[in-house]
Design an enzyme around this catalytic site. Structure first.
Site, PDB file in Angstrom:
ATOM      1  CE1 TYR A  98      69.958  60.815  96.624  1.00 42.75           C
ATOM      2  CE2 TYR A  98      71.724  59.203  96.948  1.00 42.75           C
ATOM      3  CZ  TYR A  98      71.310  60.510  96.782  1.00 42.75           C
ATOM      4  OH  TYR A  98      72.244  61.523  96.774  1.00 42.75           O
ATOM      5  CE  LYS A 109      64.023  65.362  96.465  1.00 42.14           C
ATOM      6  NZ  LYS A 109      64.966  65.656  95.389  1.00 42.14           N
ATOM      7  CG  ASP A 149      64.196  59.985 102.876  1.00 44.51           C
ATOM      8  OD1 ASP A 149      65.305  59.686 102.384  1.00 44.51           O
ATOM      9  OD2 ASP A 149      63.662  61.101 102.709  1.00 44.51           O
TER      10      ASP A 149
HETATM   11  P1  KE4 Z   1      69.242  66.188  98.844  1.00 38.78           P
HETATM   12  O1  KE4 Z   1      70.455  66.072  99.734  1.00 38.78           O
HETATM   13  O2  KE4 Z   1      69.567  65.943  97.380  1.00 38.78           O
HETATM   14  O3  KE4 Z   1      68.439  67.477  99.076  1.00 38.78           O
HETATM   15  O4  KE4 Z   1      68.216  65.040  99.277  1.00 38.78           O
HETATM   16  C1  KE4 Z   1      68.670  63.698  99.276  1.00 38.78           C
HETATM   17  C2  KE4 Z   1      67.478  62.773  99.187  1.00 38.78           C
HETATM   18  C3  KE4 Z   1      67.042  62.140 100.343  1.00 38.78           C
HETATM   19  N1  KE4 Z   1      65.976  61.315 100.326  1.00 38.78           N
HETATM   20  C4  KE4 Z   1      65.283  61.089  99.183  1.00 38.78           C
HETATM   21  C5  KE4 Z   1      64.102  60.156  99.202  1.00 38.78           C
HETATM   22  C6  KE4 Z   1      65.683  61.717  97.972  1.00 38.78           C
HETATM   23  O5  KE4 Z   1      64.983  61.473  96.829  1.00 38.78           O
HETATM   24  C7  KE4 Z   1      66.789  62.582  97.975  1.00 38.78           C
HETATM   25  C8  KE4 Z   1      67.287  63.280  96.720  1.00 38.78           C
HETATM   26  N2  KE4 Z   1      66.560  63.002  95.519  1.00 38.78           N
HETATM   27  C9  KE4 Z   1      67.292  63.069  94.272  1.00 38.78           C
HETATM   28  C10 KE4 Z   1      66.295  62.726  93.151  1.00 38.78           C
HETATM   29  N3  KE4 Z   1      66.240  61.344  92.901  1.00 38.78           N
HETATM   30  C11 KE4 Z   1      67.933  64.397  94.080  1.00 38.78           C
HETATM   31  C12 KE4 Z   1      68.448  64.636  92.678  1.00 38.78           C
HETATM   32  C13 KE4 Z   1      69.940  64.757  92.660  1.00 38.78           C
HETATM   33  O6  KE4 Z   1      70.617  63.978  93.376  1.00 38.78           O
HETATM   34  O7  KE4 Z   1      70.422  65.634  91.910  1.00 38.78           O
END
Ligand code: KE4
Length: 432
Positions: free
Chosen positions: A144, A267, A239
């Site tokens: 993801y 994060k 990523d």
């Molecule tokens: P954000 O747009 O949510 O800040 O980041 C997206 C993203 C990009 N790349 C990786 C490897 C990620 O894990 C994420 C977001 N992680 C999820 C947790 N599995 C965020 C939790 C959520 O979607 O509420």
């Protein structure tokens, strides 16, 4: 456990927010029950609106590596807001943040701040396409990378949890340039490269996958991606929104000793405030506006309050390497303890993880990609989740997420977790 107020709030929330939440995984759809509404957090603890206390194994999905309300991070934010919240102009702290990340991460000598991991990935892919003048992107099933259109193709995390590998609203034109390979399978990447010779702009990978549960790269996988990308003239994007500054001060690229061409962050670099970033060597990053031809912008990019929060957290991590040793030790204790229980009670489960990232899959098979992760018994996971939540352990409400440990967690927390997990395993040992 009294959850009356959470249930009342959720009933209101679903009336005015899609699913009652501002991010899907929070809705508990994969595990059932009513999501807990959190009032505050301190160190390794969450406190919900009904006064229940939980040990937090999410840490806001990664940012809170030092635990909640770290004194120095809180002070930095309080001090920063005395000067105002946002100026939409350059500030000294943005230069300091960029210099710090360039100092800590060997493959980065220029970096751009954005406001989320999604934005970081979206921008990095645009840079790769602009730099290589190619359109195709290779990602891996189960990984993801945020919710940009081109990435919602066999995404993991929330999308995977809802069992819909694609998303409505993504035009075929956005998805058709995204090719999906199999994690840990270099041949699947080679095949796509040959089928689309000279068309691939980049390969994007979670160097440790943490959105199909936690899946480690096999020996040689990341190195193999590096060699394939070099050979094919496309960019390798790590990523590191989750692994960045979590696997060590230089993240996964430092941990595995692999030099990607671009790295995306989120994060941890925000310390709990909305921050993302993407960076790489100057030769690539110089094509980003206003210097180069790839446009990217953001009203709150490099927000000074968020920068103070993030840089304070990164400085602590740099100055206190013992934090990573503690995270590694606690993570090992948790995984070894779970493995012992699985063997003792003959539970069909496997444990994956590295450092402070762990995942318990309810499946007999080793989990090394999307297909094997999907074989997990999500109904059994839901029972496990509910048992642990009622015992005061707040883990991710989905089989396809990670357990995140922080520097605030203790050995005692881990032992309590294992003791409560043992009770669950005993309760199901006749059923499985
Ligand atoms: P954000 O747009 O949510 O800040 O980041 C997206 C993203 C990009 N790349 C990786 C490897 C990620 O894990 C994420 C977001 N992680 C999820 C947790 N599995 C965020 C939790 C959520 O979607 O509420």
């Amino acid at each position: 456990m009294n959850t009356t107020r959470s249930e009342q709030l959720f009933a209101k929330a679903v009336d005015v927010i899609p699913g009652g939440v501002n991010s899907p995984v929070r809705a508990f759809q994969a595990v059932g029950g009513s999501p807990r509404f959190i009032e505050k957090a301190k160190q390794q603890y969450l406190y919900d609106v009904d006064g229940n206390r939980y040990i937090d194994y999410i840490g806001s999905w990664g940012p809170m590596i030092l635990g909640h309300q770290n004194e120095q991070v809180q002070e930095a934010v309080q001090k920063a807001i005395e000067n105002g919240l946002s100026f939409g102009a350059a500030t000294e702290i943005e230069v300091e943040m960029a210099q710090l990340i360039c100092e800590l991460v060997p493959s980065i000598d220029m970096i751009r701040m954005v406001n989320s991991g999604t934005e970081a990935v979206m921008s990095a892919i645009r840079v790769a396409r602009g730099f290589t003048k190619r359109n195709k992107v290779i990602k891996f099933a189960g990984c993801y990378h945020g919710h940009a259109d081109a990435m919602l193709v066999k995404a993991g995390s929330g999308v995977m949890t809802s069992g819909v590998p694609d998303s409505a609203g993504v035009p075929i034109g956005c998805a058709e340039d995204t090719l999906t390979a199999i994690y840990n399978d270099l041949m699947s990447v080679e095949t796509l490269m040959q089928e689309h010779k000279g068309e691939v702009a980049c390969v994007i990978v979670e160097p440790v996958a943490a959105n199909m549960g936690v899946v480690l790269p096999k020996e040689g996988f990341l190195q193999g991606l590096r060699e394939i990308c070099t050979k094919e003239g496309c960019l390798l994007i790590f990523d590191e929104v989750i692994t960045g500054f979590r696997l060590g001060i230089a993240g996964a690229s430092g941990y595995f000793g692999i030099q990607p061409d671009l790295i995306t962050y989120g994060k941890i670099i925000g310390g709990g405030m909305p921050v993302g970033a993407y960076g790489g060597r100057k030769e690539i990053m110089k094509i980003v506006s206003p210097v180069g031809t790839v446009y990217q912008a953001g009203t709150l990019s490099g927000n000074p309050v968020a920068m103070h929060a993030g840089i304070t957290q990164l400085r602590i991590l740099r100055e206190r390497p013992e934090v990573y040793r503690k995270l590694d030790e606690l993570g090992e204790q948790l995984r070894n303890g779970l493995q012992d229980l699985i063997e003792t009670y003959k539970i069909p489960a496997v444990v994956n993880g590295v450092g402070s990232l762990s995942c318990l899959f309810f499946t007999k098979q080793p989990v090394m990609d999307y297909e094997t992760a999907k074989r997990s018994d999500t109904a059994l996971f839901a029972k496990y989740f509910t048992h642990m939540l009622n015992k005061g352990h707040y883990i991710g409400p989905s089989q396809f997420e990670a357990i995140f440990l922080s520097a605030a967690h203790t050995e005692e927390n881990v032992q309590t977790f294992l003791s409560d997990a043992k009770d669950f395993f005993i309760s199901i040992s006749n059923e499985v």
